[in-house]
Design an enzyme around this catalytic site. Structure first.
Site, PDB file in Angstrom:
ATOM      1  N   THR A 293      43.913   8.230 -36.217  1.00  0.00           N
ATOM      2  CA  THR A 293      45.219   7.839 -35.890  1.00  0.00           C
ATOM      3  C   THR A 293      46.092   9.335 -35.552  1.00  0.00           C
ATOM      4  O   THR A 293      45.468  10.419 -35.488  1.00  0.00           O
ATOM      5  CB  THR A 293      45.881   6.897 -36.805  1.00  0.00           C
ATOM      6  OG1 THR A 293      47.160   6.572 -36.514  1.00  0.00           O
ATOM      7  CG2 THR A 293      46.112   7.840 -38.014  1.00  0.00           C
ATOM      8  N   ASN A 294      47.487   9.175 -35.430  1.00  0.00           N
ATOM      9  CA  ASN A 294      48.163  10.451 -35.293  1.00  0.00           C
ATOM     10  C   ASN A 294      49.474  10.230 -36.076  1.00  0.00           C
ATOM     11  O   ASN A 294      49.824   9.174 -36.585  1.00  0.00           O
ATOM     12  CB  ASN A 294      48.355  10.698 -34.021  1.00  0.00           C
ATOM     13  CG  ASN A 294      49.174   9.534 -33.244  1.00  0.00           C
ATOM     14  OD1 ASN A 294      50.187   9.312 -33.436  1.00  0.00           O
ATOM     15  ND2 ASN A 294      48.342   8.923 -32.013  1.00  0.00           N
ATOM     16  N   HIS A 295      50.362  11.136 -35.995  1.00  0.00           N
ATOM     17  CA  HIS A 295      51.648  11.088 -36.645  1.00  0.00           C
ATOM     18  C   HIS A 295      52.720  10.699 -36.044  1.00  0.00           C
ATOM     19  O   HIS A 295      54.071  10.695 -36.524  1.00  0.00           O
ATOM     20  CB  HIS A 295      51.753  12.619 -37.040  1.00  0.00           C
ATOM     21  CG  HIS A 295      51.263  13.142 -38.159  1.00  0.00           C
ATOM     22  ND1 HIS A 295      51.158  12.669 -39.371  1.00  0.00           N
ATOM     23  CD2 HIS A 295      50.481  14.551 -38.148  1.00  0.00           C
ATOM     24  CE1 HIS A 295      50.290  13.578 -40.161  1.00  0.00           C
ATOM     25  NE2 HIS A 295      50.002  14.668 -39.471  1.00  0.00           N
TER      26      HIS A 295
END
Ligand code: C5P
Length: 224
Positions: A29-31
């Site tokens: 995933t990412n921020h």
């Protein structure tokens, strides 16, 4: 008094990251916090629009009066968004969709095998939600106005212009500043066929209201 700039419109927004599962426990995933997209959903609702928000995994409350559809993966986001886009008149893609997903998904937790060798991960490219929707007959005929976002680490203006063309959309919004993920403030660069305009540093909800006004002014056949 706030003018109802988007009365009669149906605004569809994607927001947040996607989560690409590797096994039942892990994933990529990412921020992305989803704050910009949720702010746009709220601003569009305040402007009188019916709003549908397709959200990846984020920790944000649903703005009142907004219909929210929670998704995990890019493929889920694509399916939900394409379906909702059939009714929408404005589409704003703020989601930070993972570019790749693991090529295979294990039904069981991937275990250390004792050899000391880490597993090798293979990836496949994810579908481009914005590009897919922007190519639809509804968007191509002008009944669905599509807006994209760009987060770049360098050469924002050049990348933003190129991205607008590549995605085939009338308006591309660049995030100015290297790391706005999770922040409550941002500044934006609006790129359309006529040129470039900057929305200076402000809270995301203020920027969202300004962006809503910019979108309303560009909707074909409506005199705002
Ligand atoms: O190509 P890039 O990821 O930089 O483009 C960013 C824009 O495209 C954003 O509006 C993002 O929401 C959208 N996008 C998408 N699906 C993808 C990748 C990006 O909708 N797979």
């Amino acid at each position: 008094f706030q003018p109802k700039l988007l009365a009669g419109e149906h605004v569809l927004v994607t927001a947040g990251p996607t989560f690409e599962a590797l096994d039942p426990i892990r994933g990529i995933t990412n921020h992305s916090s989803g704050k910009m997209g949720f702010s746009i959903a709220r601003a569009a609702r305040d402007a009188g629009a019916e709003v549908t928000l397709v959200a990846g995994p984020v920790h944000l409350p649903t703005p009142r009066g907004v219909r929210r559809i929670d998704v995990l993966s890019a493929n889920d986001m694509l399916a939900a968004t394409v379906h909702e886009a059939e009714r929408a008149t404005v589409f704003v893609a703020t989601a930070a969709v993972a570019d790749w997903r693991p090529a295979s998904h294990s039904d069981q937790k991937i275990k250390k095998d004792g050899s000391g060798q880490p597993p090798v991960l293979h990836f496949v490219e994810n579908p481009d939600v914005l590009h897919t929707v922007a190519q639809s007959a509804r968007a191509q005929s002008g009944r669905l106005f599509c807006v994209g976002f760009a987060a770049e680490s360098e050469n924002l203006l050049a990348h933003a212009k190129a991205k607008r063309e590549r995605k085939g959309i009338p308006l591309l919004v660049g995030n100015i500043g290297p790391l706005t993920f999770g922040q409550d403030h941002n500044s934006l660069l609006l790129v359309d066929a006529d040129g470039v305009r900057e929305l200076p540093h402000a809270p995301k909800l203020v920027l969202a209201r300004e962006l809503v006004a910019e979108i309303a002014a560009r909707l074909p056949g409506r005199n705002h």
